[in-house]
Design a protein around this motif. Structure first.
Motif, PDB file in Angstrom:
ATOM      1  N   ASP A  21       6.046  13.642   1.763  1.00  0.00           N
ATOM      2  CA  ASP A  21       6.543  13.271   0.608  1.00  0.00           C
ATOM      3  C   ASP A  21       7.236  11.986   0.523  1.00  0.00           C
ATOM      4  N   ALA A  22       7.873  11.666   1.815  1.00  0.00           N
ATOM      5  CA  ALA A  22       8.642  10.489   1.809  1.00  0.00           C
ATOM      6  C   ALA A  22       7.793   9.008   1.815  1.00  0.00           C
ATOM      7  N   GLY A  23       6.627   9.015   2.206  1.00  0.00           N
ATOM      8  CA  GLY A  23       5.618   8.086   2.186  1.00  0.00           C
ATOM      9  C   GLY A  23       4.847   8.093   3.459  1.00  0.00           C
ATOM     10  N   VAL A  24       4.015   6.962   3.557  1.00  0.00           N
ATOM     11  CA  VAL A  24       3.094   6.881   4.964  1.00  0.00           C
ATOM     12  C   VAL A  24       3.895   6.136   6.154  1.00  0.00           C
ATOM     13  N   LYS A  25       4.277   6.878   7.132  1.00  0.00           N
ATOM     14  CA  LYS A  25       5.117   6.736   8.154  1.00  0.00           C
ATOM     15  C   LYS A  25       4.139   6.021   9.423  1.00  0.00           C
ATOM     16  N   ILE A  26       4.636   4.761   9.967  1.00  0.00           N
ATOM     17  CA  ILE A  26       3.950   4.051  10.908  1.00  0.00           C
ATOM     18  C   ILE A  26       5.061   4.031  12.106  1.00  0.00           C
ATOM     19  N   ASP A  27       4.655   4.716  13.087  1.00  0.00           N
ATOM     20  CA  ASP A  27       5.325   4.819  14.539  1.00  0.00           C
ATOM     21  C   ASP A  27       4.551   3.955  15.531  1.00  0.00           C
ATOM     22  N   ALA A  28       5.119   2.738  15.791  1.00  0.00           N
ATOM     23  CA  ALA A  28       4.377   1.737  16.818  1.00  0.00           C
ATOM     24  C   ALA A  28       4.904   2.116  18.050  1.00  0.00           C
ATOM     25  N   LYS A  29       4.344   2.155  19.066  1.00  0.00           N
ATOM     26  CA  LYS A  29       4.867   2.280  20.397  1.00  0.00           C
ATOM     27  C   LYS A  29       4.592   1.167  21.281  1.00  0.00           C
ATOM     28  N   THR A  50       4.462  -9.621  20.249  1.00  0.00           N
ATOM     29  CA  THR A  50       5.559 -10.103  20.965  1.00  0.00           C
ATOM     30  C   THR A  50       6.792  -9.740  19.951  1.00  0.00           C
ATOM     31  N   ASP A  51       6.419  -9.310  18.740  1.00  0.00           N
ATOM     32  CA  ASP A  51       7.609  -9.114  17.747  1.00  0.00           C
ATOM     33  C   ASP A  51       8.060  -7.499  17.900  1.00  0.00           C
ATOM     34  N   THR A  52       9.311  -7.451  18.473  1.00  0.00           N
ATOM     35  CA  THR A  52       9.844  -6.068  18.467  1.00  0.00           C
ATOM     36  C   THR A  52      11.050  -5.745  17.731  1.00  0.00           C
ATOM     37  N   THR A  53      11.080  -6.282  16.476  1.00  0.00           N
ATOM     38  CA  THR A  53      12.287  -6.053  15.828  1.00  0.00           C
ATOM     39  C   THR A  53      12.196  -4.793  15.100  1.00  0.00           C
ATOM     40  N   ALA A  54      11.014  -4.046  14.944  1.00  0.00           N
ATOM     41  CA  ALA A  54      10.890  -2.722  14.530  1.00  0.00           C
ATOM     42  C   ALA A  54      10.220  -1.800  15.117  1.00  0.00           C
ATOM     43  N   SER A  55      10.220  -0.472  15.167  1.00  0.00           N
ATOM     44  CA  SER A  55       9.433   0.330  16.109  1.00  0.00           C
ATOM     45  C   SER A  55       9.086   1.414  15.049  1.00  0.00           C
ATOM     46  N   SER A  56       9.446   1.715  13.679  1.00  0.00           N
ATOM     47  CA  SER A  56       8.923   2.541  12.686  1.00  0.00           C
ATOM     48  C   SER A  56       9.374   2.126  11.276  1.00  0.00           C
ATOM     49  N   ALA A  57       8.355   2.295  10.480  1.00  0.00           N
ATOM     50  CA  ALA A  57       8.623   1.978   8.994  1.00  0.00           C
ATOM     51  C   ALA A  57       7.940   2.851   8.167  1.00  0.00           C
ATOM     52  N   THR A  58       8.385   3.133   6.846  1.00  0.00           N
ATOM     53  CA  THR A  58       7.760   4.070   5.875  1.00  0.00           C
ATOM     54  C   THR A  58       7.528   3.171   4.489  1.00  0.00           C
ATOM     55  N   VAL A  59       6.246   3.433   4.022  1.00  0.00           N
ATOM     56  CA  VAL A  59       6.058   2.733   2.880  1.00  0.00           C
ATOM     57  C   VAL A  59       5.949   4.085   1.876  1.00  0.00           C
ATOM     58  N   SER A  60       6.770   4.135   0.701  1.00  0.00           N
ATOM     59  CA  SER A  60       6.723   5.284  -0.177  1.00  0.00           C
ATOM     60  C   SER A  60       5.715   5.104  -1.141  1.00  0.00           C
ATOM     61  N   LYS A  61       5.601   3.864  -1.732  1.00  0.00           N
ATOM     62  CA  LYS A  61       4.571   3.636  -2.720  1.00  0.00           C
ATOM     63  C   LYS A  61       3.960   2.235  -2.724  1.00  0.00           C
ATOM     64  N   VAL A  62       2.763   1.956  -3.393  1.00  0.00           N
ATOM     65  CA  VAL A  62       2.316   0.726  -3.506  1.00  0.00           C
ATOM     66  C   VAL A  62       1.294   0.307  -4.591  1.00  0.00           C
ATOM     67  N   SER A  63       1.425  -0.688  -5.163  1.00  0.00           N
ATOM     68  CA  SER A  63       0.242  -1.090  -6.259  1.00  0.00           C
ATOM     69  C   SER A  63      -0.280  -2.420  -6.017  1.00  0.00           C
ATOM     70  N   ILE A  64      -1.629  -2.375  -6.240  1.00  0.00           N
ATOM     71  CA  ILE A  64      -2.630  -3.469  -6.100  1.00  0.00           C
ATOM     72  C   ILE A  64      -3.074  -4.028  -7.184  1.00  0.00           C
ATOM     73  N   LEU A  65      -2.809  -5.313  -7.352  1.00  0.00           N
ATOM     74  CA  LEU A  65      -3.419  -6.047  -8.792  1.00  0.00           C
ATOM     75  C   LEU A  65      -4.652  -6.721  -8.360  1.00  0.00           C
ATOM     76  N   LEU A  66      -6.090  -6.643  -8.558  1.00  0.00           N
ATOM     77  CA  LEU A  66      -7.063  -7.572  -8.236  1.00  0.00           C
ATOM     78  C   LEU A  66      -7.416  -8.060  -9.604  1.00  0.00           C
ATOM     79  N   ARG A  67      -8.204  -9.176  -9.241  1.00  0.00           N
ATOM     80  CA  ARG A  67      -8.677 -10.037 -10.295  1.00  0.00           C
ATOM     81  C   ARG A  67      -9.416  -9.183 -11.611  1.00  0.00           C
ATOM     82  N   ASN A  68      -9.538  -9.687 -12.557  1.00  0.00           N
ATOM     83  CA  ASN A  68      -9.955  -8.977 -13.681  1.00  0.00           C
ATOM     84  C   ASN A  68      -9.606  -7.580 -14.047  1.00  0.00           C
ATOM     85  N   ALA A  69      -8.692  -6.821 -13.257  1.00  0.00           N
ATOM     86  CA  ALA A  69      -8.360  -5.714 -13.638  1.00  0.00           C
ATOM     87  C   ALA A  69      -7.446  -5.732 -14.681  1.00  0.00           C
ATOM     88  N   GLU A  70      -7.316  -4.711 -15.689  1.00  0.00           N
ATOM     89  CA  GLU A  70      -6.310  -4.782 -16.811  1.00  0.00           C
ATOM     90  C   GLU A  70      -4.856  -4.322 -16.306  1.00  0.00           C
TER      91      GLU A  70
END
Length: 329
Positions: A142-150, A300-320
């Protein structure tokens, strides 16, 4: 006549028979009134000589019987066997409609755009890992999609079909914690999965030149909302060049709008567009290979090992309007 008198009469009749030889003569000579009460007893009557036919119906009341006999008569008998079921009666008339009951509690709301581990594949939010990854995980709650990169680069793809025209993607908005990076991989000249070897137009047409490729990243500075639009600050992994190798936009920090302008102005399939229609053709020919949320922008970028996205919206061409997604368990 009482039982006692009856007995007297019967005995008298017997005596008369014995004296005169006939019951009829005895009846004329001796009557009940001529026999003294209580003078004839049960001992004077032969056992079994009196039957029910000798006693007048209803001439002996219940009170003349012994108490034990009365109790037996009055006693309730045992229940008899159950009789057969009777035939079904006719159907009764329909009763009046009852009052409406109180409203029940509200059920849990259904969100058709809520992405869970069960629906992620259906929506197009699929896991993504590079070849150097080892043990990264993607999970939904419920918090979102969580990515844990090893190790390496890991993430989850957005529901943007591979091969979608660059000109189709208008805007992406998302809310994140842990610095979730949005990466958009673009083939801006040539076909998908083609290797870049350089060369002039004639060489490209001969099939020795396979197109150019770059990845554009937008990296949040902290937790919160992120928007990818023309004004958004992004970073490219490689310079954007024309077909003859001329650099149009160097690798590094730029804007999303500048990336699209560089492709439209000559780094696309048409090296020297003369008008807006030709520029649009360049953007239409540039293809999105992947759009992904990642914890890091490169191996080579190790600034973050995990992150969570709680919501997203995507606007494509010709979409209302933009398509919005939320995440859940």
């Amino acid at each position: 006549m009482s039982t006692k008198n009856l007995r007297v009469v019967l005995v008298a009749a017997v005596v008369a028979v014995l004296l005169s030889g006939s019951a009829a003569t005895a009846a004329r000579l001796i009557t009940g009134s001529q026999i003294k009460n209580s003078s004839i007893t049960g001992a004077d009557i032969k056992n079994g000589s009196l039957t029910g036919s000798d006693i007048k119906s209803r001439s002996i009341p219940l009170g003349d019987l012994s108490r034990g006999t009365q109790n037996l008569i009055r006693a309730k008998g045992g229940a008899g066997a159950t009789g057969p079921a009777g035939p079904a009666g006719p159907q009764g008339a329909r009763g009046a409609t009852g009052a409406q009951g109180p409203a029940g509690p509200a059920g849990a709301s259904f969100d058709p755009k809520k992405v869970t581990s069960q629906t992620a594949q259906l929506f197009g939010f699929t896991p993504w890992y590079d070849t150097t990854d080892d043990g990264s995980t993607i999970s939904f709650s419920d918090a979102g999609v969580k990515i844990d990169a090893k190790t390496g680069v890991a993430g989850v793809r957005l529901p943007i079909a591979r091969g979608t025209s660059l000109s189709t993607l208008k805007e992406v908005k998302y809310t994140q914690t842990g610095k979730a990076v949005l990466g958009v991989e673009i083939y801006y000249r040539g076909g998908l999965f083609e290797n870049s070897t350089g060369g002039d137009e004639a060489t490209r047409r001969a099939g020795n030149y396979r197109g150019d490729y770059t990845t554009v990243y937008i990296t949040p500075s902290g937790d919160g909302d992120v928007t990818l639009n023309d004004a958004a600050a992004v970073t490219t992994t490689s310079a954007i060049r024309k077909g003859d190798g001329t650099e149009v936009l160097p690798a590094g920090a730029t804007t999303w709008g500048a990336v699209k302008t560089a492709i439209a102005d000559g780094a696309g399939v048409n090296p020297a567009p003369a008008d807006a229609q030709a520029k649009k053709a360049n953007l239409d020919a540039a293809l999105i290979l992947d759009a992904t949320f990642r914890t890091i922008s490169s191996a080579t970028d190790t600034t973050a090992s995990s992150a969570t996205v709680s919501k997203v919206s995507i606007l494509l061409r010709n979409a209302e309007k933009a398509v919005e997604y939320a995440f859940g368990s």
